[in-house]
Design an enzyme around this catalytic site. Structure first.
Site, PDB file in Angstrom:
ATOM      1  N   GLU A 121       0.971  -1.232   0.039  1.00 36.18           N
ATOM      2  CA  GLU A 121       0.123  -0.106   0.052  1.00 36.18           C
ATOM      3  C   GLU A 121       0.952   1.147   0.024  1.00 36.18           C
ATOM      4  O   GLU A 121       1.919   1.246   0.511  1.00 36.18           O
ATOM      5  CB  GLU A 121      -0.710   0.115   1.086  1.00 36.18           C
ATOM      6  CG  GLU A 121      -1.742  -1.013   1.557  1.00 36.18           C
ATOM      7  CD  GLU A 121      -3.109  -1.051   0.979  1.00 36.18           C
ATOM      8  OE1 GLU A 121      -3.367   0.183   0.538  1.00 36.18           O
ATOM      9  OE2 GLU A 121      -3.784  -1.994   0.821  1.00 36.18           O
ATOM     10  N   SER A 178       5.928   7.381   0.578  1.00 33.13           N
ATOM     11  CA  SER A 178       7.253   7.020   0.320  1.00 33.13           C
ATOM     12  C   SER A 178       8.023   6.238   1.632  1.00 33.13           C
ATOM     13  O   SER A 178       8.922   6.196   2.099  1.00 33.13           O
ATOM     14  CB  SER A 178       8.131   7.878  -0.110  1.00 33.13           C
ATOM     15  OG  SER A 178       7.735   8.474  -1.115  1.00 33.13           O
ATOM     16  N   ARG A 179       7.021   5.598   2.337  1.00 34.72           N
ATOM     17  CA  ARG A 179       7.061   4.788   3.744  1.00 34.72           C
ATOM     18  C   ARG A 179       7.819   6.209   4.717  1.00 34.72           C
ATOM     19  O   ARG A 179       8.389   5.804   5.731  1.00 34.72           O
ATOM     20  CB  ARG A 179       8.209   4.027   3.804  1.00 34.72           C
ATOM     21  CG  ARG A 179       7.853   2.910   2.613  1.00 34.72           C
ATOM     22  CD  ARG A 179       6.430   2.148   2.987  1.00 34.72           C
ATOM     23  NE  ARG A 179       6.044   1.014   2.424  1.00 34.72           N
ATOM     24  CZ  ARG A 179       4.894   0.793   1.820  1.00 34.72           C
ATOM     25  NH1 ARG A 179       4.009   1.773   1.962  1.00 34.72           N
ATOM     26  NH2 ARG A 179       4.701  -0.489   1.189  1.00 34.72           N
ATOM     27  N   LEU A 180       7.590   7.394   4.582  1.00 30.79           N
ATOM     28  CA  LEU A 180       8.259   8.609   5.555  1.00 30.79           C
ATOM     29  C   LEU A 180       6.850   8.841   6.419  1.00 30.79           C
ATOM     30  O   LEU A 180       6.552  10.076   6.548  1.00 30.79           O
ATOM     31  CB  LEU A 180       8.494   9.634   4.765  1.00 30.79           C
ATOM     32  CG  LEU A 180       9.928   9.339   3.696  1.00 30.79           C
ATOM     33  CD1 LEU A 180      10.082  10.591   3.227  1.00 30.79           C
ATOM     34  CD2 LEU A 180      10.860   8.894   4.632  1.00 30.79           C
TER      35      LEU A 180
END
Ligand SMILES: NC(=O)C1=CN([C@@H]2O[C@H](COP(=O)(O)OP(=O)(O)OC[C@H]3O[C@@H](n4cnc5c(N)ncnc54)[C@H](OP(=O)(O)O)[C@@H]3O)[C@@H](O)[C@H]2O)[C@H](O)CC1
Ligand SMILES: Cc1cc2nc3c(=O)[nH]c(=O)nc-3n(C[C@H](O)[C@H](O)[C@H](O)COP(=O)(O)O)c2cc1C
Ligand SMILES: Cc1ncc(COP(=O)(O)O)c(C=O)c1O
Ligand SMILES: [K+]
Length: 547
Positions: free
Chosen positions: A339, A521-523
């Protein structure tokens, strides 16, 4: 509440979704327990005779459309249920003659008009396509329409796909003069959907389109395809021989892969090999030869007189869906499931100074968003040997004193907690891209509190709690059912059911919280609340953690 849904799909056609969170106006056969608990139970209830196993009728009931709740997540869950049911049961396949007969009955004595059925058929096709081929990876859809009703289904599907956000292109070389068809064409023209002449189609469709829908011929096809459909079919055949399915647009056939014999299938072996087939009303006999990964059924309009007259065995449609997957479920490349989260920022300056208040805000938002069981939480306990174990429990109360749940004091978790009071709770609100971690120490709630809660539960659950020697091995389900039945009889007069002393609540008093908000972006945002001694008093201190 505002929501936006923007979906990404990976090669498998099943994964990689962008989740945009809702925005709120406020900011071997023998199993032994790993750790056998001491037995606090009175024994007599549990020495009971064998009772025969119940039938599986409840499975069908579970898949019944009427019982299915409406949220997308629940619809997905029920899709899985009905997929399983559809795969398990034999779905009826129709002969060419029965298919035509059913059409006649529907549009004759059963009062349907062709427009209506075509609308529903086309909508089914569009919803099935959208379910498998997500917008973000498949935008441009070429719909090749034939001269009959199959072509009409294609025209309707084109309109719905447009409204779903796709970019349809229609190739409709043999137009029918009837008002129904010219009306459908006018509707598409009003949406500025391009009509592409056959001669303008590139020989290799793979560069220009992301999906090709074959709506050339349905169940009235006979003989060999005549021009220009012979060439169009060949174009799709050449497309399907490109081995790497990731490098070409998938082919979706409406009702019948065009050119296939309606009953025998691809007799020569040189026909279209669609990736997806959307059967309408019921699959035709040729569908037995379909070997692609996605077989759907659409045409949710079959009334009981048709089902009974033709002995139709059809799977239940999930929730409010216009289509249902039938046949085998494609196996998913697990590594590609991912996701991409899109959410509002979670900033130190916006969160509440007290983590209990922050929890309550998020919890209320999860409830408002209509999430199913937002109070479900994973509870992790650790025994004295340091072995952790997790399971879900339901939060039954939260205030500044802590987080409360109820369980069996003889269970494995209870055993762990008696050895080590440290535990962790985890909430995951998937649809909101949110996770909350809570850690602390656990104590039993008072007997009075447990009594009060126990008697607020439905009587069935009260009896269930008495019956279950939670986490112990039992010989079969019948053991529970028999004990339950006896208790049900015992308390059939509605009399007070005493809480067993082996059942009650626990309260976790937190010393650490973490609020996690998924970001692109997984941040992700992670705000941790820990306790600090300050001037003799304990205060909550907020720190940002790296994602
Ligand atoms: N109840 C339902 O499930 C509904 C399904 N629908 C859809 O309708 C089709 C069946 O529609 P129908 O119009 O009866 O037939 P087709 O679309 O298959 O095509 C008939 C036209 O195709 C011509 N044809 C037939 N064979 C050939 C050939 N070898 N080469 C070229 N053309 C051919 C035929 O012309 P003829 O002169 O040969 O008769 C017709 O012009 C069904 O499959 C569903 O997709 C409804 O939309 C709703 C109800
Ligand atoms: C969503 C959900 C909620 C649950 N809620 C509870 C609960 O509140 N209390 C409980 O004892 N078990 C609950 N269970 C069952 C537990 O997960 C677990 O199977 C059971 O408590 C035995 O765990 P143990 O052997 O580790 O003690 C729930 C399970 C699920 C999936
Ligand atoms: C074994 C068990 N006990 C208790 C509960 C909590 O249920 P209730 O909401 O009835 O208290 C559950 C919920 O799933 C459960 O499975
Ligand atoms: K077709």
């Amino acid at each position: 509440m505002l929501t936006a849904a923007c979906k990404f799909r990976n090669k498998s056609g099943l994964a990689s979704t962008t989740r945009v969170m809702p925005f709120f106006l406020s900011t071997s056969a023998t199993v032994t327990p790993l750790c056998p608990p001491p037995s606090p139970y009175p024994s007599p209830h549990f020495r009971l005779p064998y009772l025969p196993r119940r039938g599986l009728a409840f499975l069908a009931a579970a898949a019944s459309p009427r019982t299915l709740p409406p949220t997308p997540r629940q619809a997905m869950a029920s899709l899985a249920t009905s997929t399983a049911a559809a795969a398990a049961a034999e779905v009826t396949h129709l002969s060419q003659r029965d298919a035509a007969d059913i059409d006649e009955q529907l549009m004759g004595p059963l009062g349907f008009s062709v427009d209506q059925l075509m609308e529903l058929a086309g909508l089914s096709v569009a919803t099935a396509v959208a379910e498998v081929y997500k917008l973000s990876e498949h935008t441009r859809v070429l719909i090749i329409c034939g001269p009959g009703n199959n072509g009409g289904d294609g025209l309707v599907a084109a309109r719905h796909l447009y409204h779903f956000g796709y970019k349809p292109f229609v190739c409709y070389p043999k137009r029918t003069a009837k008002p129904l068809y010219s009306g459908l064409v006018t509707q598409l023209e009003s949406l500025a959907i391009p009509f592409v002449p056959v001669e303008d189609l590139p020989q290799d469709l793979s560069g220009q389109y992301d999906i090709v829908i074959d709506a050339m011929f349905g169940f009235s096809f006979h003989g060999a395809p005549r021009p220009p459909f012979d060439d169009l079919i060949q174009m799709l055949v050449s497309l399907s021989v490109i081995g790497d399915s990731a490098k070409r647009p998938p082919i979706v056939s409406v009702d019948i892969p065009s050119g296939w014999h309606v009953e025998e299938g691809d007799v020569s072996g040189g026909g279209i090999k669609p990736d997806m087939l959307v059967s309408l009303t019921a699959p035709k006999l040729c569908a037995k030869k379909f070997t692609g990964p996605h077989h759907f059924l659409g045409g949710r309009f079959v009334p009981p007189p048709i089902s009974s007259k033709y002995g139709l065995e059809l799977p239940p449609y999930p929730g409010t869906s216009m289509c249902v997957r039938i046949g085998k479920v494609p196996s998913v490349d697990i590594s590609s499931l991912r996701e991409n989260y899109i959410s509002p920022e979670l900033l130190e300056t916006q969160v509440m100074p007290n983590p209990f208040d922050q929890f309550r805000t998020w919890f209320d938002e999860a409830v408002t968003a209509g999430l199913r069981e937002p109070n479900a939480m994973a509870l992790t306990t650790v025994n004295k040997a340091g072995k952790p174990s997790s399971r879900m429990v339901l939060l039954k109360g939260v205030d500044k004193q802590g987080f409360v749940w109820y369980t069996n004091y003889g269970s494995q978790k209870a055993h762990d907690l008696s050895e080590n009071s440290n535990a962790a709770l985890l909430f995951y609100w998937n649809e909101m891209n949110r996770q909350v971690r809570v850690e602390g120490s656990v104590q039993k709630v008072s007997e009075e509190e447990s009594e009060k809660y126990f008697h607020s539960r439905p009587r069935g659950s009260q009896l269930g709690a008495i019956v279950s020697k939670q986490s112990t091995v039992i010989s079969g389900r019948e053991v529970l059912q028999q004990a339950y039945k006896e208790l049900e009889q015992k308390y059939s007069d509605g009399s007070f059911i005493p809480k067993p002393d082996y059942w009650g609540g626990y309260r976790l008093t937190p010393n650490l919280f973490e609020f996690w908000q998924g970001q692109q972006s997984r941040l992700h945002d992670r705000l941790q609340y820990s306790q600090r001694e300050l001037g003799g008093s304990t205060e909550w201190h907020i720190q940002r953690l790296s994602p």
